[in-house]
Each structure stands twice: as C-alpha cells, then as structure tokens.
Write a protein that holds these residues in place. Structure first.
Motif, short mmCIF file in Angstrom:
data_model
loop_
_atom_site.label_atom_id
_atom_site.label_comp_id
_atom_site.label_asym_id
_atom_site.label_seq_id
_atom_site.Cartn_x
_atom_site.Cartn_y
_atom_site.Cartn_z
N GLY A 1 0.79 -1.26 0.10
CA GLY A 1 -0.10 -0.07 -0.07
C GLY A 1 0.74 1.19 0.09
N VAL A 2 2.03 0.99 -0.61
CA VAL A 2 2.67 2.53 -0.92
C VAL A 2 3.17 2.59 -2.21
N GLY A 3 3.77 3.70 -2.73
CA GLY A 3 4.37 3.86 -3.83
C GLY A 3 5.54 3.24 -4.35
N ARG A 4 5.67 2.82 -5.62
CA ARG A 4 6.94 2.39 -6.07
C ARG A 4 8.36 2.75 -5.54
N VAL A 5 8.26 4.34 -5.58
CA VAL A 5 9.34 5.09 -5.40
C VAL A 5 9.90 4.67 -3.87
N GLN A 6 8.74 4.67 -2.83
CA GLN A 6 9.05 4.25 -1.37
C GLN A 6 9.90 3.00 -1.41
N GLY B 1 18.15 2.22 1.04
CA GLY B 1 18.55 2.66 2.51
C GLY B 1 18.28 4.21 2.74
N THR B 2 17.74 4.91 1.77
CA THR B 2 17.83 6.28 1.80
C THR B 2 16.43 6.71 2.78
N ASN B 3 15.72 5.89 2.85
CA ASN B 3 14.53 5.83 3.77
C ASN B 3 14.18 4.55 4.45
N GLU B 4 13.80 4.52 5.69
CA GLU B 4 13.39 3.30 6.42
C GLU B 4 11.90 3.25 6.48
N PRO B 5 11.05 2.07 6.42
CA PRO B 5 9.80 1.86 6.94
C PRO B 5 9.87 2.11 8.38
N ARG B 6 8.45 2.37 8.84
CA ARG B 6 8.11 2.81 10.15
C ARG B 6 6.82 2.13 10.44
N GLY B 7 6.57 1.74 11.84
CA GLY B 7 5.40 1.14 12.11
C GLY B 7 4.61 0.12 11.35
N ASP B 8 3.29 0.12 11.08
CA ASP B 8 2.76 -0.90 10.48
C ASP B 8 3.39 -1.54 9.06
N ARG B 9 3.79 -0.28 8.56
CA ARG B 9 4.56 -0.79 7.17
C ARG B 9 5.74 -1.46 7.29
N ARG B 10 6.51 -1.15 8.42
CA ARG B 10 7.83 -1.75 8.61
C ARG B 10 7.54 -3.24 9.14
#
Length: 80
Positions: free
Chosen positions: A34-39, A46-55
């Motif tokens: 349920g996120v975008g491809r860029v995410q 490693g530019t961003n890290e998922p958090r919470g439920d998405r992680r």
C-alpha cells in the motif's frame, strides 16, 4: 525494551535481491504494502526506512521471501 519491538529488516543490499529472486517488481511490492514504488526503491537503497505498520508488513514479506529464496540471502564468495 524499544529495540525488541522493532521489526527485523535485512541489509539494504539483500532487500532488492530477495524481491528479484521472487520475480517481483518494486511496483508489485508497493501494491502489496500500500505504498508507492518510489518508497520501495528508497527502502531498498536505505535512503528511507519504513516505520510502524509498514515496517512490520515489509519485514514479514521479506522474511517469507528469505525462507523461499535462501540463495538471495547467502553471502557470495569472490573466489574463482
């Protein structure tokens, strides 16, 4: 302890390898989570890290892929 609640994620170099071993695109993973491809691309680099439920969801997906494709997680040797 706070760290014990964090969902496991493999090294960024392994994340994309697991996805590719399963024959999935970044768009496939993005749709599933349920996120975008860029995410997904950012999580893999490693530019961003998922958090919470998405992680937790991403961790669960990667665990399944690691079980199905252990070769993608195994270290490679540089020998001849």
């Amino acid at each position: 302890m706070l760290l014990s609640k964090a969902a496991w994620l493999p090294a960024t170099s392994v994340r994309g390898a697991l996805r590719r071993a399963a024959g999935l695109t970044q768009a496939d993973v993005a749709t599933t989570l349920g996120v975008g491809r860029v995410q997904v691309a950012r999580w893999e680099t490693g530019t961003n890290e998922p958090r919470g439920d998405r992680r937790r969801a991403y961790s669960g997906l990667l665990r399944i892929l690691a079980e199905q494709h252990p070769d993608a997680v195994a270290p490679t040797t540089g020998g001849p």
